[in-house]
Design a protein around this motif. Structure first.
Motif, PDB file in Angstrom:
ATOM      1  N   LEU A   1      36.871  85.986  -9.716  1.00  0.00           N
ATOM      2  CA  LEU A   1      38.375  85.447  -9.957  1.00  0.00           C
ATOM      3  C   LEU A   1      38.655  84.387  -8.729  1.00  0.00           C
ATOM      4  CD1 LEU A   1      40.408  86.136 -11.972  1.00  0.00           C
ATOM      5  CD2 LEU A   1      41.255  87.761 -10.671  1.00  0.00           C
ATOM      6  N   SER A   2      38.061  84.541  -7.637  1.00  0.00           N
ATOM      7  CA  SER A   2      38.244  83.768  -6.313  1.00  0.00           C
ATOM      8  C   SER A   2      37.711  82.218  -6.529  1.00  0.00           C
ATOM      9  CB  SER A   2      37.783  84.349  -5.274  1.00  0.00           C
ATOM     10  OG  SER A   2      37.951  83.621  -4.243  1.00  0.00           O
ATOM     11  N   GLU A   3      38.651  81.299  -6.822  1.00  0.00           N
ATOM     12  CA  GLU A   3      38.204  80.082  -6.671  1.00  0.00           C
ATOM     13  C   GLU A   3      37.538  79.441  -5.502  1.00  0.00           C
ATOM     14  OE1 GLU A   3      41.633  77.551  -7.409  1.00  0.00           O
ATOM     15  OE2 GLU A   3      42.005  78.861  -9.353  1.00  0.00           O
ATOM     16  N   GLN A   4      37.821  80.242  -4.277  1.00  0.00           N
ATOM     17  CA  GLN A   4      37.593  79.640  -2.900  1.00  0.00           C
ATOM     18  C   GLN A   4      36.238  80.249  -2.656  1.00  0.00           C
ATOM     19  OE1 GLN A   4      38.753  77.208  -0.686  1.00  0.00           O
ATOM     20  NE2 GLN A   4      40.314  77.285  -2.304  1.00  0.00           N
ATOM     21  N   SER A   5      35.771  81.275  -3.283  1.00  0.00           N
ATOM     22  CA  SER A   5      34.429  82.145  -3.380  1.00  0.00           C
ATOM     23  C   SER A   5      33.355  81.254  -4.172  1.00  0.00           C
ATOM     24  CB  SER A   5      34.394  83.625  -3.481  1.00  0.00           C
ATOM     25  OG  SER A   5      35.269  84.311  -2.537  1.00  0.00           O
ATOM     26  N   ILE A   6      34.104  80.891  -5.224  1.00  0.00           N
ATOM     27  CA  ILE A   6      33.169  80.350  -6.345  1.00  0.00           C
ATOM     28  C   ILE A   6      32.682  78.824  -5.533  1.00  0.00           C
ATOM     29  CG2 ILE A   6      32.764  79.316  -8.677  1.00  0.00           C
ATOM     30  CD1 ILE A   6      32.302  82.528  -8.420  1.00  0.00           C
ATOM     31  N   LYS A   7      33.635  78.236  -5.175  1.00  0.00           N
ATOM     32  CA  LYS A   7      33.590  76.641  -4.477  1.00  0.00           C
ATOM     33  C   LYS A   7      32.269  76.875  -3.570  1.00  0.00           C
ATOM     34  CE  LYS A   7      36.189  73.146  -2.364  1.00  0.00           C
ATOM     35  NZ  LYS A   7      37.399  72.502  -1.536  1.00  0.00           N
ATOM     36  N   TYR A   8      32.595  77.973  -2.667  1.00  0.00           N
ATOM     37  CA  TYR A   8      31.393  78.027  -1.592  1.00  0.00           C
ATOM     38  C   TYR A   8      30.045  78.084  -2.131  1.00  0.00           C
ATOM     39  CZ  TYR A   8      28.732  80.238   2.385  1.00  0.00           C
ATOM     40  OH  TYR A   8      27.749  80.408   3.186  1.00  0.00           O
ATOM     41  N   ALA A   9      29.953  79.215  -3.380  1.00  0.00           N
ATOM     42  CA  ALA A   9      28.766  79.799  -3.932  1.00  0.00           C
ATOM     43  C   ALA A   9      28.209  78.595  -4.560  1.00  0.00           C
ATOM     44  CB  ALA A   9      29.120  80.943  -4.821  1.00  0.00           C
ATOM     45  N   ARG A  10      28.838  77.542  -5.302  1.00  0.00           N
ATOM     46  CA  ARG A  10      28.181  76.532  -6.190  1.00  0.00           C
ATOM     47  C   ARG A  10      27.553  75.429  -5.241  1.00  0.00           C
ATOM     48  NH1 ARG A  10      33.540  75.473 -10.121  1.00  0.00           N
ATOM     49  NH2 ARG A  10      32.468  76.950 -11.717  1.00  0.00           N
ATOM     50  N   ARG A  11      27.581  75.707  -3.823  1.00  0.00           N
ATOM     51  CA  ARG A  11      26.738  74.934  -3.006  1.00  0.00           C
ATOM     52  C   ARG A  11      25.222  75.230  -3.020  1.00  0.00           C
ATOM     53  NH1 ARG A  11      29.020  74.703   2.812  1.00  0.00           N
ATOM     54  NH2 ARG A  11      29.116  76.860   2.708  1.00  0.00           N
ATOM     55  N   PHE A  12      24.929  76.455  -3.732  1.00  0.00           N
ATOM     56  CA  PHE A  12      23.536  77.000  -3.953  1.00  0.00           C
ATOM     57  C   PHE A  12      23.174  76.916  -5.239  1.00  0.00           C
ATOM     58  CE2 PHE A  12      25.741  78.884  -0.149  1.00  0.00           C
ATOM     59  CZ  PHE A  12      25.024  78.834   0.855  1.00  0.00           C
ATOM     60  N   GLU A  13      23.991  76.334  -6.013  1.00  0.00           N
ATOM     61  CA  GLU A  13      23.265  76.389  -7.367  1.00  0.00           C
ATOM     62  C   GLU A  13      22.153  75.645  -7.624  1.00  0.00           C
ATOM     63  OE1 GLU A  13      27.094  77.047 -10.399  1.00  0.00           O
ATOM     64  OE2 GLU A  13      26.778  74.968  -9.652  1.00  0.00           O
ATOM     65  N   ASN A  14      21.505  75.890  -8.826  1.00  0.00           N
ATOM     66  CA  ASN A  14      20.198  75.161  -9.298  1.00  0.00           C
ATOM     67  C   ASN A  14      20.210  75.625 -10.554  1.00  0.00           C
ATOM     68  OD1 ASN A  14      18.760  77.719  -9.637  1.00  0.00           O
ATOM     69  ND2 ASN A  14      18.444  77.653  -7.246  1.00  0.00           N
ATOM     70  N   ASN A  15      18.840  75.311 -11.145  1.00  0.00           N
ATOM     71  CA  ASN A  15      18.724  75.195 -12.795  1.00  0.00           C
ATOM     72  C   ASN A  15      18.821  76.910 -13.237  1.00  0.00           C
ATOM     73  OD1 ASN A  15      16.235  75.650 -11.704  1.00  0.00           O
ATOM     74  ND2 ASN A  15      15.106  74.776 -13.586  1.00  0.00           N
ATOM     75  N   LYS A  16      18.404  77.768 -12.192  1.00  0.00           N
ATOM     76  CA  LYS A  16      18.609  79.288 -12.424  1.00  0.00           C
ATOM     77  C   LYS A  16      19.741  80.009 -11.887  1.00  0.00           C
ATOM     78  CE  LYS A  16      14.237  81.004 -13.415  1.00  0.00           C
ATOM     79  NZ  LYS A  16      13.029  81.698 -13.098  1.00  0.00           N
ATOM     80  N   LEU A  17      20.572  79.317 -11.368  1.00  0.00           N
ATOM     81  CA  LEU A  17      21.403  79.926 -10.629  1.00  0.00           C
ATOM     82  C   LEU A  17      23.130  79.267 -10.804  1.00  0.00           C
ATOM     83  CD1 LEU A  17      22.692  81.977  -8.416  1.00  0.00           C
ATOM     84  CD2 LEU A  17      21.974  80.561  -6.538  1.00  0.00           C
ATOM     85  N   HIS A  18      23.815  79.915 -11.344  1.00  0.00           N
ATOM     86  CA  HIS A  18      25.210  79.431 -11.593  1.00  0.00           C
ATOM     87  C   HIS A  18      26.181  80.215 -11.221  1.00  0.00           C
ATOM     88  CE1 HIS A  18      22.233  77.660 -14.366  1.00  0.00           C
ATOM     89  NE2 HIS A  18      22.880  76.534 -14.091  1.00  0.00           N
ATOM     90  N   PHE A  19      27.426  79.546 -10.969  1.00  0.00           N
ATOM     91  CA  PHE A  19      28.717  80.193 -10.673  1.00  0.00           C
ATOM     92  C   PHE A  19      29.821  79.833 -11.460  1.00  0.00           C
ATOM     93  CE2 PHE A  19      25.991  80.667  -6.872  1.00  0.00           C
ATOM     94  CZ  PHE A  19      25.936  82.163  -6.738  1.00  0.00           C
ATOM     95  N   LEU A  20      30.648  80.877 -11.779  1.00  0.00           N
ATOM     96  CA  LEU A  20      31.775  80.407 -12.560  1.00  0.00           C
ATOM     97  C   LEU A  20      33.132  81.246 -12.021  1.00  0.00           C
ATOM     98  CD1 LEU A  20      30.003  80.538 -15.774  1.00  0.00           C
ATOM     99  CD2 LEU A  20      31.157  78.696 -15.173  1.00  0.00           C
ATOM    100  N   VAL A  21      34.259  80.551 -12.160  1.00  0.00           N
ATOM    101  CA  VAL A  21      35.453  81.212 -12.069  1.00  0.00           C
ATOM    102  C   VAL A  21      35.836  82.007 -13.369  1.00  0.00           C
ATOM    103  CG1 VAL A  21      37.914  81.113 -11.572  1.00  0.00           C
ATOM    104  CG2 VAL A  21      36.263  79.859 -10.151  1.00  0.00           C
TER     105      VAL A  21
END
Length: 243
Positions: free
Chosen positions: A72-92
């Motif tokens: 639910l935390s936009e701030q946490s997801i914004k941070y986590a999205r820096r690590f995204e790749n084709n097999k790792l995704h983050f959503l609010v």
């Protein structure tokens, strides 16, 4: 509608200051033990529910798994999205709302990221959404504190000094909830936050998980996956499957 405590506290920069020392080594150790126990297939899809900044999800992905983290935390997801790749995704996303159907092999809800809602019905409804997102043979892992031990050893008052801020923390139990009040000053302004987590027992979880159409297959009491003991265990870790 009035916002709940978790909707603004988890999104506050002060939440991340207070909990900055959360232990990646411990998280990775737990994921290692879990994957050894579950033996997921290499193409397994995992949902990390209330993933925070993604420490468990990122490590699972490093181990080769396809992982989606929601929080639910936009701030946490914004941070986590820096690590995204084709097999790792983050959503609010709110864990109480449906997210895919019969899609994931594993759903994780770790580090007491549950028990935030006012009624048992809301908690059961959240568990029902966890169930619906899983494949027929999918597994839910729910990791909660051991309420019995927490209440018995409750540290009613403490001060934590971090980044030049003195966080005054008090804890008490009221109406079946463990309530933590967090008060501090920063740059001449006074802040008041709180956390309210239900003091769920193993029997409470048994009842709710059954109501959600699942069964508990195994219980563990710590991140080493030792047996659960109501008096001595630090955690209550539940391995659940569809009934």
């Amino acid at each position: 509608m009035q916002r709940k405590w978790f909707q603004y506290w988890f999104n506050s920069p002060y939440y991340h200051i207070l909990y900055q020392q959360r232990n990646n080594a411990e998280a990775e150790f737990f994921i290692d033990r879990l994957t050894l126990f579950l033996q997921p297939k290499p193409d397994s899809r995992t949902l990390d529910i209330a993933c925070g900044k993604g420490r468990h999800a990122i490590y699972l992905n490093k181990k080769g798994f396809d992982v989606t983290g929601i929080d639910l935390s936009e701030q946490s997801i914004k941070y986590a999205r820096r690590f995204e790749n084709n097999k790792l995704h983050f959503l609010v996303h709110d864990m109480r709302k449906l997210f895919y159907i019969n899609y994931f092999d594993i759903a994780l809800n770790l580090f007491t990221s549950f028990g935030y809602f006012d009624t048992e019905k809301e908690h059961v409804n959240a568990l029902k959404t966890f169930r619906k997102c899983l494949k027929a043979d999918g597994v839910l892992i729910l990791d909660y504190f051991n309420t019995e031990k927490i209440i018995r050893n409750l540290n009613t008052c403490e001060v934590k000094s971090l980044d030049g801020i003195a966080f005054n923390i008090s804890k008490h139990v009221t109406d079946g909830k463990i309530i933590k009040k967090i008060n501090f000053e920063d740059k001449g302004k006074t802040y008041h936050f709180e956390e309210r987590v239900q003091a769920f027992s193993f029997e409470d979880f048994e009842r709710m998980i059954s109501s959600a159409g699942m069964v508990i297959h195994q219980t563990f009491g710590n991140y080493e996956l030792d047996d659960f003991d109501q008096n001595t265990s630090d955690r209550l870790i539940l391995i659940c499957k569809k009934a």
